[in-house]
Design a protein around this motif. Structure first.
Motif, short mmCIF file in Angstrom:
data_model
loop_
_atom_site.label_atom_id
_atom_site.label_comp_id
_atom_site.label_asym_id
_atom_site.label_seq_id
_atom_site.Cartn_x
_atom_site.Cartn_y
_atom_site.Cartn_z
N LEU A 1 0.81 -1.22 0.00
CA LEU A 1 0.00 0.00 0.00
C LEU A 1 0.85 1.27 0.00
CD1 LEU A 1 -2.62 -1.01 2.75
CD2 LEU A 1 -2.85 -1.25 0.27
N TRP A 2 2.01 1.20 0.67
CA TRP A 2 2.77 2.41 0.94
C TRP A 2 4.22 2.29 0.50
CZ3 TRP A 2 -0.07 6.43 2.41
CH2 TRP A 2 -1.30 6.18 3.03
N GLU A 3 4.69 3.27 -0.24
CA GLU A 3 6.11 3.42 -0.47
C GLU A 3 6.71 4.06 0.78
OE1 GLU A 3 6.81 5.67 -4.06
OE2 GLU A 3 5.02 4.80 -5.02
N ARG A 4 7.89 3.58 1.19
CA ARG A 4 8.54 4.14 2.38
C ARG A 4 9.70 5.03 1.92
NH1 ARG A 4 8.50 -1.47 3.69
NH2 ARG A 4 6.64 -2.03 4.87
N ARG A 5 9.73 6.26 2.40
CA ARG A 5 10.72 7.21 1.94
C ARG A 5 11.39 7.92 3.13
NH1 ARG A 5 10.41 4.48 -1.77
NH2 ARG A 5 9.61 4.92 -3.87
N HIS A 6 12.70 8.17 2.99
CA HIS A 6 13.46 8.96 3.96
C HIS A 6 13.24 10.42 3.63
CE1 HIS A 6 16.74 10.66 6.27
NE2 HIS A 6 17.05 9.48 6.77
N VAL A 7 12.72 11.20 4.59
CA VAL A 7 12.27 12.55 4.31
C VAL A 7 13.40 13.49 3.88
CG1 VAL A 7 12.49 13.43 6.67
CG2 VAL A 7 10.69 14.34 5.16
N THR A 8 14.62 13.19 4.30
CA THR A 8 15.75 14.03 3.91
C THR A 8 16.33 13.61 2.57
OG1 THR A 8 16.30 14.38 6.24
CG2 THR A 8 18.00 14.92 4.63
N GLU A 9 16.47 12.31 2.38
CA GLU A 9 17.07 11.81 1.14
C GLU A 9 16.10 11.89 -0.03
OE1 GLU A 9 18.24 7.90 2.25
OE2 GLU A 9 19.77 8.59 3.69
N GLU A 10 14.81 11.73 0.24
CA GLU A 10 13.79 11.80 -0.81
C GLU A 10 12.65 12.70 -0.32
OE1 GLU A 10 13.29 7.75 -2.94
OE2 GLU A 10 13.73 7.26 -0.86
N PRO A 11 12.81 14.02 -0.37
CA PRO A 11 11.81 14.94 0.18
C PRO A 11 10.45 14.79 -0.51
CG PRO A 11 13.87 16.08 -0.28
CD PRO A 11 13.98 14.72 -0.91
N PRO A 12 9.37 15.09 0.22
CA PRO A 12 8.03 14.99 -0.36
C PRO A 12 7.85 15.83 -1.63
CG PRO A 12 7.89 15.18 2.02
CD PRO A 12 9.32 15.39 1.67
N ALA A 13 8.47 17.02 -1.67
CA ALA A 13 8.32 17.86 -2.86
C ALA A 13 8.87 17.17 -4.10
CB ALA A 13 9.02 19.21 -2.63
N GLY A 14 9.98 16.46 -3.92
CA GLY A 14 10.55 15.73 -5.06
C GLY A 14 9.66 14.60 -5.52
N TRP A 15 9.06 13.91 -4.54
CA TRP A 15 8.15 12.81 -4.89
C TRP A 15 6.92 13.35 -5.61
CZ3 TRP A 15 3.25 10.90 -3.95
CH2 TRP A 15 3.05 9.54 -4.13
N LEU A 16 6.39 14.47 -5.13
CA LEU A 16 5.25 15.09 -5.81
C LEU A 16 5.61 15.53 -7.22
CD1 LEU A 16 3.53 17.34 -3.10
CD2 LEU A 16 2.46 15.48 -4.38
N LYS A 17 6.79 16.10 -7.39
CA LYS A 17 7.21 16.54 -8.72
C LYS A 17 7.28 15.38 -9.69
CE LYS A 17 10.81 19.24 -11.04
NZ LYS A 17 12.05 20.03 -10.82
N GLN A 18 7.73 14.25 -9.19
CA GLN A 18 7.86 13.07 -10.05
C GLN A 18 6.52 12.43 -10.38
OE1 GLN A 18 10.40 10.07 -8.33
NE2 GLN A 18 10.25 8.70 -10.10
N HIS A 19 5.59 12.45 -9.43
CA HIS A 19 4.36 11.67 -9.60
C HIS A 19 3.08 12.50 -9.70
CE1 HIS A 19 6.73 8.11 -8.85
NE2 HIS A 19 7.11 8.57 -7.67
N ALA A 20 3.15 13.80 -9.38
CA ALA A 20 1.89 14.56 -9.33
C ALA A 20 2.01 15.98 -9.88
CB ALA A 20 1.38 14.60 -7.89
N ALA A 21 3.04 16.29 -10.63
CA ALA A 21 3.19 17.63 -11.19
C ALA A 21 1.97 17.95 -12.07
CB ALA A 21 4.48 17.73 -12.01
N GLY A 22 1.39 19.13 -11.85
CA GLY A 22 0.23 19.55 -12.62
C GLY A 22 -1.09 19.02 -12.11
N ARG A 23 -1.07 18.16 -11.10
CA ARG A 23 -2.31 17.59 -10.57
C ARG A 23 -2.78 18.38 -9.34
NH1 ARG A 23 -0.84 11.19 -10.42
NH2 ARG A 23 -3.08 10.96 -10.03
#
Length: 595
Positions: free
Chosen positions: A89-111
């Motif tokens: 259900l969940w991808e696990r991410r390190h908040v410093t190494e993979e910040p939420p803004a970067g994840w959003l840019k990769q998967h939700a830009a324009g949404r």
């Protein structure tokens, strides 16, 4: 209303949330750990992240999209995150190494990504907006629509905290902060941090299990008058008399009207510590929003002489409880039969017997063996592990006393056999790091990030490190985690000042085997030996509990380090020893003998 049976399973909770997001017309939703007071610790009614994901750590954020979802946390909780969340259900991410803004840019830009404007400071939203996603404030939190058995918000009464412990009256504090507003040309400040409200008004409460807060917002004006926004029923006659006529209490529902009355006025907001809802509402009302730091944070961190004396007294009592526990543990652990939960309960009993004890300052971390490598492990009925002979045992705990807050970590050896050489070597590296920081003298103007590496150097020289900050601020009968200063490479560049209390807690963790952490609390003091033109500062160690002798490799210590440990243990014997008797006193004499 969603059927409760539908949301009993994690996958069904996620599916119910996605259906609600679709109904609200957004492509995703951001779920922070904090509540509307943006605190680290939240009441059960605000445990939205835990309810949705299963992750119970005190630092985290989740993002849910229609086709994927991720949870972010820091190095303290990466192991716990992996244990508590479903990878399907969940991808696990390190908040410093993979910040939420970067994840959003990769998967939700324009949404269109929804958020609750009560749960995010504007500064955090600005960082997320850099992702290219369109952030949409929602009129209601969609999780609340599908969380069918959500607990009720807390309603504990608020109480005055005696000026005797605070060292400064609430009237003096209000005038001090109001003077800062006048000098800045500001007519009011919104205090959204409940700790700031508590400090300003010398007010405490019971809305959280381990932090004595009355959850409230406040509006402080330049004339030193204050409106507190919390349910009026929480303020009894004793508190109202203590607050005086210059402080009024209104329900939270009165906030929009109060902010609308500030039209044309200059109002300070801390963009890092105030929910975005306030900035939006003030802007719509026609107020001038001035971005600035919460004016209470720094004076709150610089403890008064009364608060410093209260901290010393609290640590003496806490030391007595800890020493009684260590003596008990030294006798019982080699026999087997203990469990992690039983050890924590026994320590709590020793503390509860002390004068002015109110609660634990956080749930005790009692990690035996491999559980000690989970940096913020919490034993539960499901994970409760036996404490076995001949292994490392990490116990990180603290207490709320009416005159001070404590936090201490000790790593113990259960015995009866001698510990392995590798464990002793690494424990001693950690201990050398603690001593190096505690013994540091530094010129005024130095900040926590400048000192973090001092505690790491012995470990770095051996090619080792730890994935958390070296230390955090601690409140005065307030939160065990307090800003703005900290020992961390990621901390704000806030110069250390006299009266600040911070933890000194280096560590080392070998996943699957053991964890080592040693923690004392330090009080920033003027250095009386400074002779140069600059003003110098140093530390007074508040924690007075011996280290684990079985794990100290004395042959690897330098002469100054040996002398520091011997002097520390001698101080414990002088200051705490006379308050103990019988077997615990005898154990302490052995534990504190010169190396």
């Amino acid at each position: 209303m969603v059927n409760q049976l539908v949301t009993d399973l994690p996958q069904n909770r996620l599916a119910a949330l996605r259906a609600e997001l679709d109904r609200m017309g957004v492509d995703g939703f951001i779920i922070p750990r904090g509540d509307e007071y943006l605190g680290e610790y939240v009441p059960p009614s605000s445990e939205r992240l835990s309810w949705l994901t299963g992750f119970t750590g005190s630092a985290g954020l989740a993002i849910v999209l229609a086709d994927r979802a991720a949870v972010f946390t820091d190095g303290r909780y990466t192991t716990q995150l992996a244990q508590q969340t479903d990878p399907a259900l969940w991808e696990r991410r390190h908040v410093t190494e993979e910040p939420p803004a970067g994840w959003l840019k990769q998967h939700a830009a324009g949404r269109r990504i929804g958020y609750d404007p009560w749960l995010h400071p504007q500064a955090a939203l600005d960082r997320l907006a850099a992702s290219g996603a369109t952030l949409v404030p929602l009129p209601a939190n969609p999780i609340d629509a599908v969380w069918t058995d959500r607990p009720e918000p807390p309603t504990a009464p608020a109480e005055p905290w005696p000026d005797l412990f605070a060292g400064r009256s609430a009237a003096e504090k209000r005038e001090m902060i109001a003077q800062e507003l006048r000098e800045a040309g500001e007519e009011a400040v919104v205090l959204a941090d409940a700790h700031s409200v508590a400090w300003l008004l010398n007010m405490r409460g019971g809305d959280l299990d381990h932090t004595p807060l009355a959850l409230a917002f406040a509006l402080l004006r330049s004339d030193a008058s204050v409106t507190v926004f919390m349910e009026p029923a929480k303020a009894g006659p004793v508190l109202r008399e203590a607050l005086g006529n210059a402080v009024s209490i209104e329900p939270r529902s009165a906030l929009p009207t109060a902010l609308a009355a500030l039209r044309g006025r200059k109002v300070r907001l801390d963009p890092e510590a105030t929910p975005a809802w306030f900035a939006h509402t003030l802007a719509e009302a026609g107020a001038e929003v001035a971005k600035g730091a919460d004016p209470v944070r720094l004076p709150r961190a610089c403890k008064t002489e009364a608060e410093q004396n209260g901290a010393r007294a609290a640590h003496h009592r806490d030391a007595r409880a800890m020493i009684r526990f260590l003596h008990w543990f030294a006798e019982e652990a080699p026999k087997g039969g203990l469990t992690e939960l039983a050890a924590g309960e026994r320590l709590l009993a020793f503390r509860a017997a002390e004068d002015r004890f109110r609660a634990e300052s956080f749930p005790a971390i009692t990690g035996a063996g491999e559980h000690g490598a989970i940096i913020h492990y919490r034993a539960t009925d499901a994970t409760n592990r036996p404490v076995k002979p001949d292994e490392a045992f990490l116990i990180d705990s603290g207490a709320q006393y009416l005159d001070g807050t404590t936090d201490i970590t000790r790593t113990l050896w259960t015995g009866p056999a001698e510990p392995p050489a590798e464990l002793r070597t690494r424990y001693t590296l950690v201990l050398r790091g603690l001593i190096a920081l505690a013994a540091t003298r530094f010129p005024e103007g130095v900040a926590g990030p400048h000192l973090d590496a001092i505690a790491r150097r012995p470990l770095w020289e051996a090619g080792l490190d730890y994935d958390h900050g070296t230390g955090h601020g601690v409140g005065a009968f307030l939160s065990v985690h307090e800003g703005p200063a900290a020992f961390s490479r990621n901390a704000a560049n806030v110069p250390l000042r006299e009266g600040m209390i911070l933890s000194d807690e280096p560590g080392f963790y070998l996943p699957g085997s053991y964890g080592i952490r040693i923690e004392n609390l330090l009080l920033v003091r003027a250095d009386p030996q400074a002779a140069g033109p600059k003003r110098w500062l140093g530390f007074e160690t508040l924690t007075l509990v011996p280290f684990e002798r079985a794990l100290i490799d004395a042959a690897t210590l330098g002469a100054a380090e040996r002398a520091w440990i011997d002097a520390y243990h001698a101080r414990i014997l002088v200051e705490v020893g006379p308050t103990l008797d019988g077997p615990a006193a005898a154990w302490l004499r052995t534990a504190c003998a010169p190396l």
